[in-house]
Design a protein around this motif. Structure first.
Motif, PDB file in Angstrom:
ATOM      1  N   MET B   1       0.850  -1.194   0.000  1.00  0.00           N
ATOM      2  CA  MET B   1       0.000   0.000   0.000  1.00  0.00           C
ATOM      3  C   MET B   1       0.882   1.239   0.000  1.00  0.00           C
ATOM      4  O   MET B   1       1.825   1.301   0.770  1.00  0.00           O
ATOM      5  CB  MET B   1      -0.853  -0.014   1.268  1.00  0.00           C
ATOM      6  CG  MET B   1      -2.011   0.921   1.194  1.00  0.00           C
ATOM      7  SD  MET B   1      -3.047   0.767   2.633  1.00  0.00           S
ATOM      8  CE  MET B   1      -2.765  -0.899   3.193  1.00  0.00           C
ATOM      9  N   GLY B   3       2.005   4.515   1.170  1.00  0.00           N
ATOM     10  CA  GLY B   3       1.699   5.310   2.342  1.00  0.00           C
ATOM     11  C   GLY B   3       2.966   5.665   3.072  1.00  0.00           C
ATOM     12  O   GLY B   3       4.028   5.129   2.787  1.00  0.00           O
ATOM     13  N   LEU B  16      -2.020   7.729   3.758  1.00  0.00           N
ATOM     14  CA  LEU B  16      -2.109   7.140   2.424  1.00  0.00           C
ATOM     15  C   LEU B  16      -2.038   8.224   1.347  1.00  0.00           C
ATOM     16  O   LEU B  16      -2.492   9.350   1.563  1.00  0.00           O
ATOM     17  CB  LEU B  16      -3.419   6.357   2.270  1.00  0.00           C
ATOM     18  CG  LEU B  16      -3.639   5.205   3.265  1.00  0.00           C
ATOM     19  CD1 LEU B  16      -4.941   4.477   2.948  1.00  0.00           C
ATOM     20  CD2 LEU B  16      -2.461   4.236   3.238  1.00  0.00           C
ATOM     21  N   TRP B  22      -4.704   5.729   7.799  1.00  0.00           N
ATOM     22  CA  TRP B  22      -4.918   4.304   8.122  1.00  0.00           C
ATOM     23  C   TRP B  22      -4.274   3.979   9.448  1.00  0.00           C
ATOM     24  O   TRP B  22      -3.115   4.313   9.687  1.00  0.00           O
ATOM     25  CB  TRP B  22      -4.342   3.472   6.964  1.00  0.00           C
ATOM     26  CG  TRP B  22      -4.301   1.977   7.133  1.00  0.00           C
ATOM     27  CD1 TRP B  22      -3.212   1.172   6.989  1.00  0.00           C
ATOM     28  CD2 TRP B  22      -5.406   1.111   7.418  1.00  0.00           C
ATOM     29  NE1 TRP B  22      -3.561  -0.136   7.168  1.00  0.00           N
ATOM     30  CE2 TRP B  22      -4.903  -0.209   7.442  1.00  0.00           C
ATOM     31  CE3 TRP B  22      -6.768   1.312   7.675  1.00  0.00           C
ATOM     32  CZ2 TRP B  22      -5.715  -1.313   7.702  1.00  0.00           C
ATOM     33  CZ3 TRP B  22      -7.584   0.216   7.930  1.00  0.00           C
ATOM     34  CH2 TRP B  22      -7.051  -1.085   7.936  1.00  0.00           C
ATOM     35  N   TRP B  23      -5.098   3.354  10.332  1.00  0.00           N
ATOM     36  CA  TRP B  23      -4.603   2.925  11.658  1.00  0.00           C
ATOM     37  C   TRP B  23      -4.660   1.414  11.644  1.00  0.00           C
ATOM     38  O   TRP B  23      -5.714   0.820  11.934  1.00  0.00           O
ATOM     39  CB  TRP B  23      -5.515   3.541  12.729  1.00  0.00           C
ATOM     40  CG  TRP B  23      -5.112   3.254  14.142  1.00  0.00           C
ATOM     41  CD1 TRP B  23      -4.076   2.491  14.586  1.00  0.00           C
ATOM     42  CD2 TRP B  23      -5.794   3.742  15.312  1.00  0.00           C
ATOM     43  NE1 TRP B  23      -4.025   2.476  15.939  1.00  0.00           N
ATOM     44  CE2 TRP B  23      -5.066   3.235  16.436  1.00  0.00           C
ATOM     45  CE3 TRP B  23      -6.882   4.556  15.541  1.00  0.00           C
ATOM     46  CZ2 TRP B  23      -5.444   3.521  17.746  1.00  0.00           C
ATOM     47  CZ3 TRP B  23      -7.266   4.828  16.846  1.00  0.00           C
ATOM     48  CH2 TRP B  23      -6.556   4.320  17.948  1.00  0.00           C
ATOM     49  N   PRO B  24      -3.545   0.769  11.321  1.00  0.00           N
ATOM     50  CA  PRO B  24      -3.593  -0.681  11.076  1.00  0.00           C
ATOM     51  C   PRO B  24      -4.016  -1.485  12.308  1.00  0.00           C
ATOM     52  O   PRO B  24      -4.788  -2.432  12.180  1.00  0.00           O
ATOM     53  CB  PRO B  24      -2.160  -1.040  10.664  1.00  0.00           C
ATOM     54  CG  PRO B  24      -1.388   0.231  10.568  1.00  0.00           C
ATOM     55  CD  PRO B  24      -2.211   1.346  11.078  1.00  0.00           C
ATOM     56  N   SER B  27      -7.563  -1.410  12.510  1.00  0.00           N
ATOM     57  CA  SER B  27      -8.198  -1.569  11.198  1.00  0.00           C
ATOM     58  C   SER B  27      -9.169  -0.411  10.946  1.00  0.00           C
ATOM     59  O   SER B  27     -10.323  -0.597  10.575  1.00  0.00           O
ATOM     60  CB  SER B  27      -8.929  -2.914  11.105  1.00  0.00           C
ATOM     61  OG  SER B  27      -9.428  -3.086   9.799  1.00  0.00           O
ATOM     62  N   LEU B  29     -10.010   3.280   9.106  1.00  0.00           N
ATOM     63  CA  LEU B  29      -9.700   4.204   8.008  1.00  0.00           C
ATOM     64  C   LEU B  29     -10.406   5.527   8.284  1.00  0.00           C
ATOM     65  O   LEU B  29     -11.608   5.551   8.553  1.00  0.00           O
ATOM     66  CB  LEU B  29     -10.188   3.637   6.670  1.00  0.00           C
ATOM     67  CG  LEU B  29      -9.764   4.463   5.456  1.00  0.00           C
ATOM     68  CD1 LEU B  29      -8.328   4.137   5.065  1.00  0.00           C
ATOM     69  CD2 LEU B  29     -10.686   4.217   4.275  1.00  0.00           C
ATOM     70  N   ASP B  65     -10.172   2.674  -1.442  1.00  0.00           N
ATOM     71  CA  ASP B  65      -9.389   2.614  -0.198  1.00  0.00           C
ATOM     72  C   ASP B  65      -9.923   1.525   0.726  1.00  0.00           C
ATOM     73  O   ASP B  65      -9.154   0.834   1.408  1.00  0.00           O
ATOM     74  CB  ASP B  65      -9.433   3.975   0.526  1.00  0.00           C
ATOM     75  CG  ASP B  65      -8.285   4.881   0.085  1.00  0.00           C
ATOM     76  OD1 ASP B  65      -7.307   4.371  -0.504  1.00  0.00           O
ATOM     77  OD2 ASP B  65      -8.362   6.104   0.336  1.00  0.00           O
ATOM     78  N   ARG B  68      -8.842  -1.823  -0.559  1.00  0.00           N
ATOM     79  CA  ARG B  68      -7.414  -2.041  -0.310  1.00  0.00           C
ATOM     80  C   ARG B  68      -7.127  -2.382   1.143  1.00  0.00           C
ATOM     81  O   ARG B  68      -6.318  -3.239   1.439  1.00  0.00           O
ATOM     82  CB  ARG B  68      -6.633  -0.785  -0.679  1.00  0.00           C
ATOM     83  CG  ARG B  68      -5.822  -0.915  -1.952  1.00  0.00           C
ATOM     84  CD  ARG B  68      -4.765   0.167  -2.052  1.00  0.00           C
ATOM     85  NE  ARG B  68      -5.312   1.508  -1.861  1.00  0.00           N
ATOM     86  CZ  ARG B  68      -5.723   2.277  -2.852  1.00  0.00           C
ATOM     87  NH1 ARG B  68      -5.653   1.866  -4.090  1.00  0.00           N
ATOM     88  NH2 ARG B  68      -6.209   3.478  -2.609  1.00  0.00           N
ATOM     89  N   THR B  69      -7.807  -1.662   2.060  1.00  0.00           N
ATOM     90  CA  THR B  69      -7.467  -1.818   3.474  1.00  0.00           C
ATOM     91  C   THR B  69      -8.349  -2.852   4.172  1.00  0.00           C
ATOM     92  O   THR B  69      -7.980  -3.356   5.218  1.00  0.00           O
ATOM     93  CB  THR B  69      -7.640  -0.486   4.225  1.00  0.00           C
ATOM     94  OG1 THR B  69      -8.983  -0.035   4.041  1.00  0.00           O
ATOM     95  CG2 THR B  69      -6.672   0.569   3.709  1.00  0.00           C
ATOM     96  N   ALA B  71     -10.902  -2.130   5.840  1.00  0.00           N
ATOM     97  CA  ALA B  71     -11.049  -1.510   7.154  1.00  0.00           C
ATOM     98  C   ALA B  71     -12.303  -2.011   7.862  1.00  0.00           C
ATOM     99  O   ALA B  71     -13.331  -2.230   7.234  1.00  0.00           O
ATOM    100  CB  ALA B  71     -11.116   0.005   6.996  1.00  0.00           C
TER     101      ALA B  71
END
Lengths: 805, 220
Positions: B1, B3, B16, B22-24, B27, B29, B65, B68-69, B71
């Protein structure tokens, strides 16, 4: 036919004047529906235009508007008002003359609508505003004549198209209205006549005696012109010597930036402190007025200027014109030369100063053309539809209208005589609903159809917003520049893009001074004086004219005449060397040179298609080369050639120049280009999609406004056939992209492409290496630049490794 | 990704290139200033009839987005709608589209100055959202820390080789992140503006949006 009352004859006699033949002819033809008078500067052209009106109004005129005078310059309306005062006052004529422009106070404007003068002097934009009012039929109820001054200048831009639509409106109100056009010398009087007349009425053309041939030549200099660039610094001593020998000299430049640099250098060499001033469109209005006044009083020996002094204001005693840089266009050169010696019977004196070797050839070509009285001009084509959209909105402001009647009316305007009903309906639909494939604005249409079938504004409040955005002049976004401190003096304007690239401490030139950027405050750039440092050069959008088709063709003719006795020796030997190493570009063929230099492959195409087309060619060809995997790195374009570098070796240029592929590039690859976006912004603003001025808007509210590029990108993505994109493509074709000249080049050349590999840089290609304005190939290159610059900044700030601080 | 990762209040976050945060670990967004329905509002007020594709384009990018994530939580940081009328006037198709995007995840609408009241849309409506150690709100508050906000639409101009390139940007210092506007029809405020330079610490950085996010000291 109008007879001149005895009082006029006496007044003329008292001043020792006699009527010119063309002034008499204008009286004789006073009753014709339209007349075009073509006369040189100083020929009493404006008086000729007004004489029939003055004669008709001389005895006991009824109140109300009789004659409307339209000129391209506000300053000209003020000047004419002064000039008309003399006959009116001295003959005691009962005629009221007033002007009305953007500068006229609102109270006077209101009074003029209620009680108009006999003669109203105005501009196309102010007239468009007048006809947008509901009371337009009453204001123009008694109108007899309209006089369009400097119509040749209006004919070159959308301002003329807008004016002719306004005249169509006036003619519908006053079917007997007579039209008079006044023009400087032009190449195709019939084209101007078609613009002026109500279609399909005829238009008489009167040609005044053009006067003696100008006395024109090249400025003799001891120094040699450089290989490239546009500054002509080498000629400063010779120019100063000429200024000393003449009363008043106008020194014309093609761009504001060049005028600034030249003025700066001229003063560095001006040991006698001759009074020399500068005048261009980005300087503060007060400062320009001071220069104009000083000039009228005969206090200045020279004025460094741009196109702002091209038009008709009578500047007194100019006896020499110097043109710095190649003239690009013979017609404009001739009109500029006419600025010297405002006496009808004396020849104007002018000197050309080529800025580089290519321009030496162009100047010689231009001298030939002037001597042969061969003017050039590109036919303008039909009126653009963005202007028509604005006109439809203006019509809606003035009251409900029927589509059929409006269509019949606009097609009487010359530029729109070929407009089809479908094209008109598309514009109407655009004004009403936006004309999108996605029909979203049923509730919030801008125009709505009434029960009686006529169209009106849905929301009457939008009339104000439309009126605030009337006009077709496209200013770039500029920021005011003033001296720092309380009540600091305003200096002028610079482009927002240039301002954004300045950091505190940077210096630049404005109005001939070197100033230092201090801060940006409420959308004003504050500066201080800093004469010591080497300045950067402000960029001004202005118009960069491309060398005309005629001049390019004449240059190719000159190339074909060795050993070039008409050229200075340095230039002739340059061409001789080129013929030895490679060949000279020829008419009807395209010379393509390719060679390796400093480890990079280069390709040089001598298209002689003018700056804009050569630039577009550079964009299209680097796009093609990228597709072909030949890794172009950048290019540079002049009026004559395009040089591309960095690519792998090109063995055969023919497939590269395939017309179909280039056209596809124009539709696809070029769509994302900044030039297209700029063209879109202009058209979208004129058509009313983008409102530059909003009621109560504060200029600093930038956060709320978004770039027109976003609208462009959105349309390209979701509605590629939308009217605004069609208009953008049409305008780009003839404007900055100038694809028309590329088409013309390809047609002229056919498959006659001469590919030469001379094994070295050639004499003609060498100057291109020195040109500024090199264009790196966008995309990958841009990302790389950003990465380098941001890395550098992070390292400099000691933040290289951290994420957040 | 694509970022740029950084830490705020000990939390790992990724800015991003699209302008979303994004806060992994959660999870989550976060997007700000969508301004959905902007073209509709301008026409309603008697202004120009702009291309009505802004909402569609914004949702397209948001959907990308989310794809992709993947979230699990979405926070829309205020000014999600250009005004409350625009929220009501959103066409059925776009309403359903938002509902589809919301399916299977937690969705929070933070109030903004353009959309101060609740809207008739699925998801939770909050004035602000504390998720320690972070707080999500529309407009930054002086003295706050661990704060994620939007509102100002920051943008940054970089000079490189005599060209100036302007892009929306995240502004980051050790107390806060200010997000760029995510909506298609949005402009920006240069980081030089007093409102932003007064808010951000001297050592703040800007992260440019775009194909590849770039970091630089916040220009001021």
């Amino acid at each position: 036919m109008t007879t001149l009352p005895q009082g006029f004859h006496d007044w003329f006699a008292a001043r020792g004047w006699t009527l010119h033949a063309h002034q008499r002819a204008m009286l004789d033809r006073a009753d014709e529906p339209s007349t075009l008078l073509i006369a040189p500067t100083g020929g009493g052209k404006t008086l000729a235009g007004f004489l029939p009106s003055l004669a008709e109004l001389a005895t006991d005129p009824p109140p109300g508007l009789h004659t409307l005078y339209v000129s391209p310059l506000k300053a000209l309306t003020a000047d004419i008002k002064r000039n008309l005062r003399a006959p009116v006052e001295e003959m005691g004529l009962p005629i009221l003359v007033e002007d009305r422009t953007g500068d006229t106070p609102a109270t006077r404007k209101r009074r003029q609508r209620a009680d108009p003068p006999h003669i109203l002097l105005t501009t196309p934009e102010s007239l468009a505003l007048l006809i947008s009012h509901e009371d337009a039929p009453r204001i123009f109820a008694g109108l007899q004549r309209v006089v369009v001054d400097e119509i040749h200048a209006l004919a070159e831009s959308r301002r003329g198209d807008q004016l002719m639509l306004a005249l169509a409106r006036l003619q519908a109100l006053r079917p007997g209205l007579k039209r008079v056009g006044l023009s400087a010398t032009v190449e195709d009087p019939a084209a101007i006549a078609r613009l002026l007349a109500r279609h399909p009425d005829p238009c008489a053309i009167l040609l005044a005696d053009p006067g003696p041939d100008p006395d024109i030549g090249m400025l003799e200099c001891d120094a040699l012109p450089p290989w490239s660039g546009g500054g002509a610094a080498y000629a400063i001593p010779a120019v100063l010597a000429q200024v000393k020998e003449h009363r008043t000299t106008l020194i014309f430049h093609n761009t504001r930036a060049q005028a600034e640099i030249f003025f700066h250098r001229l003063w560095l060499a001006n040991d006698d402190a001759l009074p020399i001033a500068i005048h261009h469109g980005s300087l503060d209005r007060e400062q320009r007025k001071r220069v104009e006044a000083a000039m009228a009083r005969g206090e200045l020996r020279a004025i460094v200027c741009t196109g702002t002094l091209d038009l008709g204001i009578d500047w007194g005693d100019v006896d020499l014109i110097i043109q710095i840089g190649a003239p690009r266009n013979v017609k404009r050169l001739v009109q500029r030369i006419g600025r010297a010696n405002h006496r009808y019977d004396a020849p104007s004196r002018a000197l050309l100063v080529p800025a580089n070797r290519f321009e030496v050839v162009e100047c010689v070509a231009a001298l030939e053309a002037v001597r042969e009285r061969a003017l050039d001009g590109e036919p303008r084509g039909p009126g653009p539809r963005d202007v028509l959209c604005q006109h439809i909105l203006i019509a809606a402001c003035s009251g409900p209208f029927a589509a059929d009647a409006l269509f019949d009316e606009v097609t009487t305007a010359g530029p729109y005589s070929g407009l089809t009903r479908n094209e008109f309906d598309d514009c109407l639909d655009f004004c009403a609903t936006g004309g999108y494939a996605l029909r979203r604005y049923d509730r919030w249409q801008r125009l709505m159809r009434r029960a009686d079938g006529r169209w009106q504004l849905r929301d009457p409040r939008s009339a104000r917003r439309i009126r605030m955005n009337i006009g077709t002049i496209q200013d770039t976004d500029t920021l005011k520049v003033r001296m720092r401190g309380r009540g600091g003096r305003p200096l002028g304007e610079i482009e927002e893009g240039f301002a954004a690239a300045l950091s505190p401490g940077d210096t630049f030139l404005i109005g001939g001074q070197v100033v230092r950027y201090e801060s940006l405050r409420e959308m004003t750039v504050e500066v201080s004086r800093d004469p010591g440092r080497k300045p950067r050069i402000a960029t001004f959008m202005g118009t960069k004219f491309a060398t005309s088709t005629q001049l390019c063709a004449r240059m190719l003719d000159i190339f074909a005449q060795p050993p070039w006795p008409q050229l200075p020796r340095h230039t002739a030997s340059w061409l001789a060397l080129q013929a030895e190493v490679s060949q000279l570009p020829q008419k009807g063929r395209l010379l393509v040179e390719s060679f390796a230099h400093e480890g990079r492959e280069h390709v040089c195409l001598y298209g002689f298609a003018g700056r804009n087309a050569q630039q577009t060619l550079g964009l299209l060809l680097t796009g093609r080369l990228e597709e072909m995997g030949l890794h172009p790195l950048g290019f540079v374009a002049t009026d004559y050639a395009t040089l591309i570098w960095g690519l792998d070796r090109l063995d055969d240029p023919a497939p590269l120049l395939e017309p179909a592929a280039l056209r596809a590039g124009l539709e696809g690859w070029l769509a994302g280009n900044a030039v297209m976006k700029r063209t879109f912004r202009a058209s979208a603003t004129i058509a009313g999609l983008i409102e530059r001025n909003l009621p109560g808007q504060r200029k600093s509210g930038r956060q709320a406004t978004f770039s027109s590029d976003i609208l462009y990108d959105t349309l390209v993505k979701y509605d590629p056939d939308h009217l605004m994109l069609q208009i953008t493509r049409e305008e780009a074709r003839r404007g900055l992209v100038d694809f028309g000249r590329i088409e013309e080049l390809l047609a002229r050349v056919g498959n006659r492409i001469d590919h030469v590999r001379p094994g070295r840089v050639t004499p003609l290609a060498a100057p291109l290496f020195l040109e500024v304005g090199k264009v790196p190939v966008a995309g990958a290159a841009e990302e790389r630049l950003l990465a380098q610059e941001t890395d550098r900044l992070m390292r400099a700030a000691g933040l290289a490794k951290t994420g957040a601080a | 990704m694509n970022g740029h990762g950084f830490t705020l209040a000990g939390t790992r976050l990724v800015a991003l290139g699209s302008g979303a945060l994004w806060w992994p670990d959660r999870s989550l967004l976060c997007v700000s200033d969508l301004h959905l329905g902007k073209s509709e509002r301008i026409a309603r007020k008697g202004g120009a009839v702009l291309p009505p594709y802004d909402t569609r384009d914004t949702l397209n990018r948001l959907a990308a987005d989310l794809a992709r994530t993947a979230a699990r939580i979405v926070v829309s940081l205020g000014d999600s709608f250009d005004d409350l009328g625009a929220a009501q006037a959103l066409p059925e198709a776009e309403r359903l589209w938002i509902a589809r995007l919301q399916a299977g995840r937690r969705w929070v609408w933070i109030e903004g100055n353009h959309d101060p009241g609740p809207v008739e849309m699925g998801g939770t409506h909050l004035a602000e959202l504390p998720l320690p150690p972070l707080t999500f709100r529309h407009i930054a508050r002086t003295g706050a820390s661990g704060e994620i906000s939007g509102h100002y639409h920051p943008k940054v101009t970089v000079r490189a080789h005599r060209r100036s390139l302007t892009r929306p940007a995240f502004l980051v210092d050790r107390d806060r992140v200010i997000l760029p506007a995510y909506g298609t029809y949005t402009g920006g405020l240069r980081s030089h503006d007093a409102a932003l330079s007064g808010l951000m610490r001297a050592e703040a950085v800007a992260i440019l949006t775009g194909a590849q996010p770039h970091v630089l000291p916040m220009p001021r």
